[in-house]
Structure formats: structure tokens, C-alpha cells
Enzyme design. Structure first.
Site, PDB file in Angstrom:
ATOM      1  N   GLY A  85       3.170   0.751   3.823  1.00 30.73           N
ATOM      2  CA  GLY A  85       3.260  -0.695   3.791  1.00 30.73           C
ATOM      3  C   GLY A  85       2.879  -1.445   5.160  1.00 30.73           C
ATOM      4  O   GLY A  85       2.190  -2.578   5.110  1.00 30.73           O
TER       5      GLY A  85
ATOM      6  N   GLU B 187       4.024   0.648  15.957  1.00 32.93           N
ATOM      7  CA  GLU B 187       3.877   2.153  15.441  1.00 32.93           C
ATOM      8  C   GLU B 187       3.726   3.393  16.576  1.00 32.93           C
ATOM      9  O   GLU B 187       2.713   3.344  17.087  1.00 32.93           O
ATOM     10  CB  GLU B 187       2.780   2.298  14.480  1.00 32.93           C
ATOM     11  CG  GLU B 187       2.787   3.662  14.101  1.00 32.93           C
ATOM     12  CD  GLU B 187       3.756   4.388  13.205  1.00 32.93           C
ATOM     13  OE1 GLU B 187       4.135   5.471  13.602  1.00 32.93           O
ATOM     14  OE2 GLU B 187       4.504   3.781  12.662  1.00 32.93           O
TER      15      GLU B 187
ATOM     16  N   VAL C 255      10.410   0.754  17.674  1.00 33.49           N
ATOM     17  CA  VAL C 255      11.336  -0.701  17.831  1.00 33.49           C
ATOM     18  C   VAL C 255      12.765   0.153  18.166  1.00 33.49           C
ATOM     19  O   VAL C 255      13.358   0.531  17.749  1.00 33.49           O
ATOM     20  CB  VAL C 255      11.377  -1.419  16.395  1.00 33.49           C
ATOM     21  CG1 VAL C 255      12.475  -2.140  16.365  1.00 33.49           C
ATOM     22  CG2 VAL C 255      10.016  -1.631  16.303  1.00 33.49           C
TER      23      VAL C 255
ATOM     24  N   CYS D 120       9.572   9.246  -3.562  1.00 37.85           N
ATOM     25  CA  CYS D 120       8.923   9.816  -4.738  1.00 37.85           C
ATOM     26  C   CYS D 120       9.897  10.870  -5.376  1.00 37.85           C
ATOM     27  O   CYS D 120      10.056  12.178  -5.143  1.00 37.85           O
ATOM     28  CB  CYS D 120       7.681  10.783  -4.102  1.00 37.85           C
ATOM     29  SG  CYS D 120       6.742  11.228  -5.558  1.00 37.85           S
TER      30      CYS D 120
ATOM     31  N   ASP E  91       9.872   1.601   1.558  1.00 35.53           N
ATOM     32  CA  ASP E  91      10.995   2.572   1.696  1.00 35.53           C
ATOM     33  C   ASP E  91      12.053   2.050   2.238  1.00 35.53           C
ATOM     34  O   ASP E  91      13.220   2.644   2.001  1.00 35.53           O
ATOM     35  CB  ASP E  91      10.613   3.999   1.973  1.00 35.53           C
ATOM     36  CG  ASP E  91       9.463   4.727   1.258  1.00 35.53           C
ATOM     37  OD1 ASP E  91       9.150   4.274   0.032  1.00 35.53           O
ATOM     38  OD2 ASP E  91       8.991   5.859   1.412  1.00 35.53           O
TER      39      ASP E  91
ATOM     40  N   LYS F 124      11.020   4.771  -4.528  1.00 36.60           N
ATOM     41  CA  LYS F 124      10.203   4.558  -3.369  1.00 36.60           C
ATOM     42  C   LYS F 124       9.142   5.355  -3.393  1.00 36.60           C
ATOM     43  O   LYS F 124       8.909   6.663  -3.127  1.00 36.60           O
ATOM     44  CB  LYS F 124      11.170   5.006  -1.984  1.00 36.60           C
ATOM     45  CG  LYS F 124      12.440   4.176  -2.020  1.00 36.60           C
ATOM     46  CD  LYS F 124      13.235   4.773  -0.965  1.00 36.60           C
ATOM     47  CE  LYS F 124      14.892   3.933  -0.785  1.00 36.60           C
ATOM     48  NZ  LYS F 124      14.451   2.469  -0.568  1.00 36.60           N
TER      49      LYS F 124
ATOM     50  N   ALA G 246       2.769   3.971  -4.873  1.00 37.22           N
ATOM     51  CA  ALA G 246       2.259   2.994  -5.760  1.00 37.22           C
ATOM     52  C   ALA G 246       3.397   1.608  -5.929  1.00 37.22           C
ATOM     53  O   ALA G 246       2.886   0.541  -6.116  1.00 37.22           O
ATOM     54  CB  ALA G 246       2.306   3.729  -7.382  1.00 37.22           C
TER      55      ALA G 246
ATOM     56  N   CYS H 192       5.028   7.312 -10.867  1.00 27.74           N
ATOM     57  CA  CYS H 192       5.269   8.919 -10.276  1.00 27.74           C
ATOM     58  C   CYS H 192       4.163   9.519 -10.841  1.00 27.74           C
ATOM     59  O   CYS H 192       4.672   9.873 -12.236  1.00 27.74           O
ATOM     60  CB  CYS H 192       6.701   9.121 -10.352  1.00 27.74           C
ATOM     61  SG  CYS H 192       7.073  10.549  -9.778  1.00 27.74           S
TER      62      CYS H 192
END
Length: 450
Positions: free
Chosen positions: A54, A75, A118, A201, A336, A344, A347, A379
Site C-alpha cells: 500500500g 520505511e 515511526v 490472506c 492491512d 486483508k 488484491a 483470494c
């Protein structure tokens, strides 16, 4: 409500942005009291927290919208993994190396990579705190932190992975141990688990079971194996159409399913797994295993828990249609880490990214967001080395299928889409901000068959 908040405070956001720039230029982060410890500050129009699917996707979309130098991604990891590949890695069908790329190579040119964790959110002052007390200021914030694996919530883990016969496709550290346990299988119980928490998933705990069953059949060991799926859920899958298909496969392959069974302890030195009966709390049962695949408990990242941007459960609190935060109109969530009531998956992130892009575009213009995310997720249920049931559905657990065929059936074409086409789309389209899910394809396909 978030929509009302956006309408009511559109001008306010612009005014705050002007004040924020003035504060940054004068050396302060809004009215926040500063000390020498916070001397180093940065400002960006858009800050994306998290460099997973994301985060990278939205940074690409925002950079294309705003131009170079105005977007930052926070990140800490140097390596990015295409995690949907790990089902096939655990089953021996793909190599782990094929699932990874360097984060540096994926961050869009013109987007600042802040290699840090973070440490805290202050949405009232449009600031984020990172390592060393440094603060990052923003006009708009996108939270894409994913979720946290919580192996430690199962007694005996993660240290149990130091023993053989146990693996998990959910971690880069343990996925290859799944394949090793499968190859070394001799005789006994092959046990697969599903935890009593949200998971990413939700089909993956079953996928490795079907692959393992086929592998043992092909290697002549199936008659010596007892396949057991112990799930905390009360159903095999949340969408009836696909659940019916899976239950038929389970019956044909002689797999034992125990509902409302939650893994609470692993005694890896004795090859024992202990499960609690959720219908009768306190009642436990010990299973001996020859192979154990653990799907760990999962939860929100620690930094979100009890933060201003999270709900009571620790998930980013967003409107389920617009992905705009319910309290802070310049904060958004994707993937997620959010409390969106859908599965989550990668897709889902693809579909969410297209909606979120349009939402932010309108808010930047002071307009009310109009695009609506319908909960689409997918899924690809791997049921063998060349078979997949492609489950696609919406918020209401109703099929929302792309192709004008019965997707409730096992198909080889769908396996190739899962194994070959989707990784290409992920690396070359989704992460570059060009893939927003299959909605346009669905329209074209179904119009063509009317």
C-alpha cells in the site's frame, strides 16, 4: 462522520496547511514546543508511513500527482517482499529469492525515502515522530503500516522454530522451514492452524495444506499421513460459494477439519501442539505432529495501538468507503493496518489504492470525496500445484467476480494467473501506481458476454 468532516473542514485544512508551512519555515512544527532534541525537522505535502504494497503504491500515485520532492515514504526495511508468493515457496513451487526486491529500487524517483521507524503520531499538529526524536511534518498523511505477526502469543514460539517439523509461510524466516518439513515427512499427523485473530490472506492457511496433501500423494507418502485443519473459525471460508467448493475438496481428499480449535502452545521438542476448544474455554487437546504449519496470531503494529489515529482495537480508523480517517480529514489509511471490514490481501490494496487516489484528489481541491470502495478483495485459493479457485468478493461476502465463468471451480488457468501473472502485475503495475484492481476488466469482460 468522515464525509461530513471533509465538507465542513475543507477550507480549514487549506488554512491549516498555510499555517503549517509558515510554522515550518520559521523553525517550529505548528505550535509544538521544541527543544534542541527536536532541532531537525522536515516537511512534505504527503507523507506515506510504510513501504509495503500500500505504501509504495500510494507514494507512486501521489508523486505523479504532486511532482518530485513533495512526497516522502517512511520505511526502515531495505528489502521488500511479495508475500503472496510465500504460499508457493512453502510448497516448493517457487524460490524465496523470487519474492524479494530492494526497497531502494521500488521507491519512485522523486520520492524521499526516510529509512526509519515511526515512533509516534500527532495528527492534531500534523507531525510524526521517528527515530532520534526527529519530526516529520505533513499536509496529508497516508498510513500503510501493515500488521504485526505475533508468534509470541503462542506459548513455545517463536523459539519452537529452532526445531524441525515446524514452519510458517507467514514469515521470511520460517517459510523455507515449511518446505523442509514437508520434504522430511515420514508418518503421522500433518497439522495446519488458523488463529483466533484477524489475519492477512485468510485463505493461505488452507493453501499450504492442499499443496502438502498433493505433494505427499505424488511422493507416495499420503497413506501414512493424517491431514488435520484446526481452525478457530466456525466456517471453512467466509463466502458460501467458495466454502461449498472447499468442503467438497476436503471431503474428497480425506482431510479432517476441527472448527473452533485455537493453537495456544507448541512443544516443539516433543512435536506436540496444544489447542483450546473455543466453544468450551479451558478445554484443551494435545496433538502429536509429524508436520506443523503455524499461522500466527496477528494484530496492529505497536505504534498504532492507543494512538490518536487508531480505533479501540488498534487499527487505523477510516471510513470504509472513502478510506479517509473518521476524525482527521487529512489522514488516510490503506491495507492491512486499517479497520476496513474486508479480507486483508494485496488484491484489496489494489482496489483501495484507486479509490484512495480519487478521494485525496478531491480533498486536495476542497471537494467532498465521491468514490466508494465496495470492499473488493480476492483470494486465489491454491488447491494444488496446478489448480486454483479464484475467490473474489465484497463487503457483504458476495461474489464479485472478474471473469464470466464459474470461479468456484478449480482451474489451471487461474493457477497460472496466481503464479505467473499476478507477480508481474504487482512489480510492474501495482507498485508503480498503475493497477487499481480488476474493476475495469470486469466491466469489459461482462459487457462482452452479454
Amino acid at each position: 462522520m468522515a464525509l461530513f468532516g471533509a465538507v465542513q473542514s475543507g477550507a480549514h485544512v487549506h488554512q491549516c496547511a498555510h499555517l503549517l508551512r509558515a510554522g515550518v519555515h520559521s523553525g517550529s512544527c505548528r505550535s509544538l514546543h521544541m527543544t534542541s532534541r527536536y532541532a531537525s525537522k522536515e516537511y512534505y505535502d504527503v507523507v506515506v508511513v510504510g513501504g509495503g504494497a500500500g505504501g509504495i503504491t500510494m507514494s507512486a500515485r501521489m508523486k505523479r500527482k504532486l511532482g518530485a520532492g513533495k512526497v516522502a515514504v517512511i520505511e526502515p526495511s531495505e528489502v521488500h517482499y511479495y508475500q503472496p508468493m510465500w504460499t508457493l515457496v512453502g510448497g516448493g513451487a517457487k524460490k524465496l529469492a523470487s519474492s524479494s526486491r530492494s526497497t531502494a529500487g521500488l521507491i519512485p524517483i522523486g520520492v524521499k525515502w526516510i529509512k526509519s521507524e515511526v515512533k509516534g503520531f500527532d495528527p492534531d499538529k500534523n507531525c510524526i515522530r521517528i527515530d532520534d526524536g526527529k519530526e516529520i511534518s505533513y499536509k496529508y498523511l497516508i498510513i500503510a503500516l501493515g500488521l504485526k505477526l505475533q508468534f509470541e502469543k503462542v506459548k513455545g514460539l517463536p523459539e519452537g522454530f529452532n526445531y524441525p517439523k515446524i514452519g510458517s509461510n507467514y514469515s521470511v524466516k520460517t517459510v523455507e522451514k515449511t518446505w523442509k518439513a514437508l520434504q522430511d515427512f515420514k508418518k503421522g499427523n500433518a497439522i495446519f492452524t488458523f488463529p483466533n485473530t484477524p489475519v492477512k490472506c485468510a485463505g493461505a492457511p488452507q493453501k499450504i495444506m492442499y499443496l502438502s496433501e498433493e505433494y505427499l500423494r505424488k511422493t507416495g507418502k499420503r497413506s501414512d499421513a493424517n491431514f488435520i485443519f484446526n481452525t478457530s473459525l466456525g466456517v471453512i471460508f467466509g463466502v458460501k460459494k467458495y466454502a461449498d467448493a472447499l468442503l467438497q475438496i476436503i471431503k474428497e481428499r480425506d482431510i479432517q477439519v476441527n472448527f473452533k480449535h485455537n493453537l495456544i502452545e507448541v512443544r516443539a521438542d516433543k512435536q506436540e501442539a496444544i489447542f483450546e476448544n473455543l466453544d468450551n474455554r479451558g478445554e484443551t487437546k494435545v496433538y502429536q505432529y509429524e508436520m506443523l504449519h503455524v499461522t500466527p496470531p496477528m494484530g496492529p503494529p505497536d505504534v498504532l495501538v492507543n494512538s490518536a489515529v487508531a480505533d479501540a482495537g488498534g487499527w487505523v480508523d477510516v471510513d470504509k468507503e472513502t478510506l479517509q480517517h473518521k476524525k482527521y480529514p487529512n489522514v488516510f489509511g490503506i491495507g492491512d493496518c486499517t479497520n476496513l471490514p474486508t479480507s486483508k490481501t494485496a488484491a484489496a490494496i489494489a482496489a483501495q489504492s484507486a479509490v484512495l487516489d480519487r478521494t485525496i484528489s478531491l480533498i486536495m481541491k476542497g471537494q467532498n470525496p465521491s468514490s466508494k470502495y465496495d470492499g473488493y478483495t480476492s483470494c486465489p485459493l491454491v488447491t494444488g500445484y496446478r489448480k486454483v479457485i479464484l475467490a473474489e468478493f465484497d463487503y457483504n461476502a458476495q461474489p464479485l467476480e472478474t471473469f464470466p465463468i464459474d470461479q468456484g471451480k478449480e482451474r489451471r488457468t487461474m493457477y497460472h494467473m496466481k503464479a505467473d501473472m499476478m507477480p508481474f502485475l504487482y512489480w510492474n503495475m501495482l507498485l508503480k501506481g498503475y493497477w487499481g484492481g480488476p474493476a475495469p476488466i470486469r466491466k469489459i469482460m461482462h459487457l462482452g458476454f452479454k
